[in-house]
Design an enzyme around this catalytic site. Structure first.
Site, mmCIF file in Angstrom:
data_model
loop_
_atom_site.group_PDB
_atom_site.id
_atom_site.type_symbol
_atom_site.label_atom_id
_atom_site.label_comp_id
_atom_site.label_asym_id
_atom_site.label_seq_id
_atom_site.Cartn_x
_atom_site.Cartn_y
_atom_site.Cartn_z
ATOM 1 N N TYR A 116 29.864 9.426 -9.360
ATOM 2 C CA TYR A 116 30.557 9.998 -8.202
ATOM 3 C C TYR A 116 30.253 11.491 -8.283
ATOM 4 O O TYR A 116 30.463 12.104 -9.339
ATOM 5 C CB TYR A 116 32.069 9.814 -8.267
ATOM 6 C CG TYR A 116 32.575 8.413 -8.487
ATOM 7 C CD1 TYR A 116 31.966 7.315 -7.890
ATOM 8 C CD2 TYR A 116 33.698 8.193 -9.282
ATOM 9 C CE1 TYR A 116 32.446 6.027 -8.093
ATOM 10 C CE2 TYR A 116 34.190 6.914 -9.489
ATOM 11 C CZ TYR A 116 33.566 5.834 -8.892
ATOM 12 O OH TYR A 116 34.049 4.567 -9.103
ATOM 13 N N CYS A 170 33.068 13.690 -9.660
ATOM 14 C CA CYS A 170 33.640 13.330 -10.960
ATOM 15 C C CYS A 170 33.261 14.399 -11.983
ATOM 16 O O CYS A 170 32.081 14.713 -12.149
ATOM 17 C CB CYS A 170 33.100 11.964 -11.383
ATOM 18 S SG CYS A 170 33.221 11.627 -13.154
ATOM 19 N N PHE A 202 33.200 14.295 -15.235
ATOM 20 C CA PHE A 202 32.367 13.763 -16.310
ATOM 21 C C PHE A 202 30.915 13.615 -15.849
ATOM 22 O O PHE A 202 29.980 13.878 -16.604
ATOM 23 C CB PHE A 202 32.913 12.413 -16.777
ATOM 24 C CG PHE A 202 34.286 12.500 -17.399
ATOM 25 C CD1 PHE A 202 34.454 13.050 -18.652
ATOM 26 C CD2 PHE A 202 35.397 12.046 -16.712
ATOM 27 C CE1 PHE A 202 35.707 13.139 -19.235
ATOM 28 C CE2 PHE A 202 36.660 12.121 -17.282
ATOM 29 C CZ PHE A 202 36.821 12.670 -18.542
ATOM 30 N N CYS A 203 30.739 13.184 -14.602
ATOM 31 C CA CYS A 203 29.378 13.075 -14.046
ATOM 32 C C CYS A 203 28.760 14.457 -13.873
ATOM 33 O O CYS A 203 27.555 14.651 -14.111
ATOM 34 C CB CYS A 203 29.413 12.351 -12.702
ATOM 35 S SG CYS A 203 30.118 10.686 -12.771
#
Length: 374
Positions: free
Chosen positions: A103, A106, A108-109
């Site tokens: 995403y 996101c 973390f992404c």
């Protein structure tokens, strides 16, 4: 270097033991040996000469062994020094194919993208629909990010910190492919207090390197420990400050979901539903998150404190925690904070903390990596 001295010590011990064994065999007459002839005087003279000859031969062998040992050690140390001084050659990634399932908003992404961009690694992006997640049907792991790597073998790597550690290990390792490296981070499944399955990974903050490669990347053991400590801090603390801050008020929640819908992969109905109902839901969820993580009523104060804590950890005498260039901790902090760009929380953080100069330096270095990639 310590390992080299240990190996040299063992080599010395073996060679000295060998020399002692050879000398002992010369100096001692073996049981059952005979002198031929009947003349006792002749036997005594022969024995005396043999004793003198044996001593001379022993001395010659010891001297020869010592000289041999000296030259052996000299050659060994020269080889060790030559190996240590060999410049690190960047591993070719021409045959490496990477696909990131994500995403866009996101955190973390975002930190995985920051890492890949900084290292000039080309990769494809598959934007996952956050409602249906049909793009992840191939995987039993239903979270993002997921990285699919192919360098002759196809491997799936889950969890943002594992992805970063594994790919960094691959880039620095001389003889391992990505599949071999991924096996260093085994998956562990357990259940929390509510009976829900939890997946964790061993060694997720470790870059797995051989001694000579480690010295090329980490100048001291303290530098490695520092990087790991702050990468963990990002996952355990910093990332949990994002939602309470971007959904702090109904207006901020609506602006955040407008950005999420605009950048994400939503259908028309899904986008409308996510923007209005999602914003309202996350406003209340952020209140629970504030309580869970023991945040202040004014969650901005926690964000400001974290930003200044990070800047203080870097100090005044280096541009990045990694020294002259960002390390994995720099890239992780930058990647997580970047998802707030364009939102009120981000602007407030830049105006009320000391993080702006560092943030801009990392941004410039990542852009250089992207320019190389293009």
């Amino acid at each position: 270097m310590a390992a080299s001295y240990v190996r040299v010590g063992r080599l010395c011990a073996r060679l000295v033991a060998c020399n002692r064994a050879c000398s002992w065999q010369v100096l001692v007459l073996q049981p059952g040996s005979r002198f031929y002839g009947q003349d006792r005087g002749l036997r005594e003279k022969l024995a005396g000469r043999l004793k003198v000859g044996s001593s001379a031969l022993s001395f010659a062998l010891v001297l020869g062994g010592t000289l041999g040992l000296y030259h052996t050690l000299k050659h060994y140390l020269q080889q060790e020094q030559h190996h240590a001084e060999q410049p690190y050659t960047k591993k070719s990634t021409a045959d490496l194919s990477l696909t990131l399932y994500q995403y866009k908003t996101c955190p973390f992404c975002s930190k995985v993208r920051a890492f890949l961009d900084f290292h000039s690694l080309p990769y494809k992006i598959v934007e996952v629909n956050p409602v249906l997640r049909k793009e992840l049907k191939f995987s039993s792991y239903r979270k993002v990010p997921i990285l699919i790597g192919d360098d002759g073998e196809i491997v799936q790597i889950n969890d943002s910190s594992v992805i970063i550690s594994a790919v960094k290990t691959f880039l620095l390792s001389r003889h391992k492919n990505l599949t071999q490296v991924a096996s260093y981070y085994p998956e562990m499944k357990s259940k929390d207090e509510k009976g829900k399955e939890v997946v964790e990974y061993n060694n997720k903050y470790w870059v797995m390197l051989e001694d000579q490669d480690e010295k090329q990347y980490y100048f001291t053991k303290e530098a490695r420990k520092e990087e790991m400590k702050w990468r963990k801090w990002v996952d355990d603390w910093l990332v949990h400050l994002i939602s309470p801050n971007v959904y702090r008020t109904p207006g901020e929640a609506l602006a955040s979901f407008d950005y999420i819908v605009r950048e994400g992969k939503f259908g028309a109905f899904e986008g409308f539903f996510a923007k209005y109902f999602g914003a309202a839901a996350m406003f209340f969820v952020s209140k629970r998150l504030k309580s869970r993580h023991n945040l202040h009523d004014d969650v901005r104060q926690d964000l400001y404190k974290a930003a200044d804590q990070w800047v203080a950890a870097i100090g005044k005498h280096r541009p990045f925690m990694g020294g002259d260039m960002p390390n994995l901790a720099d890239l992780a902090v930058y990647g997580v904070l970047r998802v707030m760009e364009g939102l009120e929380a981000f602007n407030d953080m830049m105006a009320n903390t000391k993080i702006k100069a560092w943030y801009q330096r990392v941004e410039e270095d990542i852009k250089k990596g992207q320019d190389v990639e293009q």
